[in-house]
Design an enzyme around this catalytic site. Structure first.
Site, PDB file in Angstrom:
ATOM      1  N   ARG A   1     -27.288  82.938   8.104  1.00 37.99           N
ATOM      2  CA  ARG A   1     -27.382  83.752   6.889  1.00 37.99           C
ATOM      3  C   ARG A   1     -27.158  82.950   5.611  1.00 37.99           C
ATOM      4  O   ARG A   1     -27.954  83.023   4.676  1.00 37.99           O
ATOM      5  CB  ARG A   1     -26.380  84.917   6.971  1.00 37.99           C
ATOM      6  CG  ARG A   1     -26.870  86.076   7.820  1.00 37.99           C
ATOM      7  CD  ARG A   1     -25.723  86.758   8.526  1.00 37.99           C
ATOM      8  NE  ARG A   1     -25.096  85.862   9.481  1.00 37.99           N
ATOM      9  CZ  ARG A   1     -25.573  85.648  10.722  1.00 37.99           C
ATOM     10  NH1 ARG A   1     -26.645  86.286  11.120  1.00 37.99           N
ATOM     11  NH2 ARG A   1     -24.977  84.802  11.532  1.00 37.99           N
TER      12      ARG A   1
ATOM     13  N   LYS B   1     -23.715  57.720  11.074  1.00 42.76           N
ATOM     14  CA  LYS B   1     -23.580  56.261  11.000  1.00 42.76           C
ATOM     15  C   LYS B   1     -22.270  55.851  10.329  1.00 42.76           C
ATOM     16  O   LYS B   1     -22.024  54.660  10.139  1.00 42.76           O
ATOM     17  CB  LYS B   1     -24.749  55.674  10.215  1.00 42.76           C
ATOM     18  CG  LYS B   1     -26.122  56.038  10.765  1.00 42.76           C
ATOM     19  CD  LYS B   1     -27.229  55.529   9.836  1.00 42.76           C
ATOM     20  CE  LYS B   1     -28.607  55.965  10.306  1.00 42.76           C
ATOM     21  NZ  LYS B   1     -29.679  55.547   9.375  1.00 42.76           N
TER      22      LYS B   1
END
Length: 325
Positions: free
Chosen positions: A67, A95
């Site tokens: 939503r 990363k």
């Protein structure tokens, strides 16, 4: 950018972050509601317009969302803007990139960032890293301020013929310990300047509303009551705001299993509720409101979800200086 007060003067919104309901003044809340009503009328009559056509939204969600994510996207698109989406699986956070660096990079491409993050305080951290607006779409167990806006707007809208929120009794039910939606809603109602509101907290003992939230609400003279029995809490209530018991916030599953089904709103509960008592829920629901309740005209949760788009259209237009006010 510093966290600033958002008032009835649209210039206080333009370029501002929105990370907490603490930024809102009563007059600022009424401006937001006024713009939200105009957005609702706009969608009803023409579907939208192009006032945000030069602008790009970065929609950054590190937690699952349907939503909130979709309504922000729909809000931007209905006003002619464009959207780029980032989630945890596609972000360089995998990363080892810091949140600050991610936000700094995104502001090179976008004019406003909406952030959902599992860590409390992350939205404020992101706002410190950028000169462009950041909107908090939920930070862990902290706040969910745009949800509080749409929730309060919904209560005002549902009771528009009887004074809106003024003088109403609102029951907050379920996981009040972990529920950022109810934390933000209680704080916003307290700060709204709307008279005569009573907040009732109904939960098992291990999921009670945190003391810091209650202490903040108390500063504004809002009456607060605590219950464990739902039918008692519903006596004389105008609004029942149901929340999901959040399994993902529990440290062990045994505690979750003890309380997950402690409150279930079904037709029997609705028969015990006052005739005019509406039912709201931020969704998703996982059994705490039976689908049989959907047929009750007092079930307002899908109207509530649609209001979320109108409120977020208003919020984006205000922070980008295109509200028309």
């Amino acid at each position: 950018m510093d966290e600033n007060s958002l008032t009835s003067d649209p210039t206080t919104w333009k370029g501002s972050n929105f990370v907490s309901v603490k930024q809102l003044t009563p007059s600022g809340l009424q401006l937001l509601f006024s713009v939200s009503r105009s957005m609702k009328a706009l969608v009803r009559t023409s579907g939208g317009d192009t006032r945000l056509s030069p602008h790009v939204l970065a929609n950054v969600f590190y937690e699952a969302s349907t939503r909130t994510s979709c309504s922000f996207q729909a809000a931007m698109l209905r006003l002619g803007g464009k959207v780029v989406c980032v989630n945890e699986s596609s972000s360089s956070v995998k990363k080892g990139e810091t949140l600050g660096d991610t936000i700094r990079c995104l502001e090179c491409y976008a004019d406003v960032t909406v952030l959902r993050h599992p860590v409390k305080g992350s939205a404020a951290e992101a706002a410190e890293a950028t000169v462009k607006p950041v909107i908090n779409a939920g930070d862990g167990v902290g706040e969910h301020p745009s949800q509080a806006l749409l929730d309060t707007f919904t209560i005002e809208d549902e009771f528009s013929e009887t004074g809106g929120l003024k003088g109403k009794t609102v029951v907050l039910l379920g996981d009040l310990k972990h529920g950022r939606t109810v934390h933000s809603l209680a704080k916003l109602i307290a700060r709204s300047g709307i008279d005569g509101v009573t907040l009732r907290y109904c939960s098992p003992d291990i999921l009670r509303m945190p003391e810091d939230v209650k202490e903040e609400v108390e500063k504004y003279g809002i009456k607060q009551e605590e219950f464990t029995d739902l039918k008692s809490a519903l006596n004389g209530a105008d609004c029942l705001y149901v929340t999901r018991v959040q399994k993902e916030r529990f440290e062990n599953e045994e505690d979750y299993e003890k309380v997950k089904d402690i409150y279930i709103v079904d037709n029997e509960i609705m028969q015990a509720a006052p005739e005019g008592c509406i039912v709201m829920h931020p969704l998703p629901r996982v059994g705490e409101i039976k689908e049989e309740v959907d047929q009750d005209p007092r079930a307002a949760y899908f109207r509530q979800m649609e209001n979320g788009m109108f409120v977020r259209m208003a919020l984006l237009a205000l922070v980008l200086g295109k509200s028309g006010k």
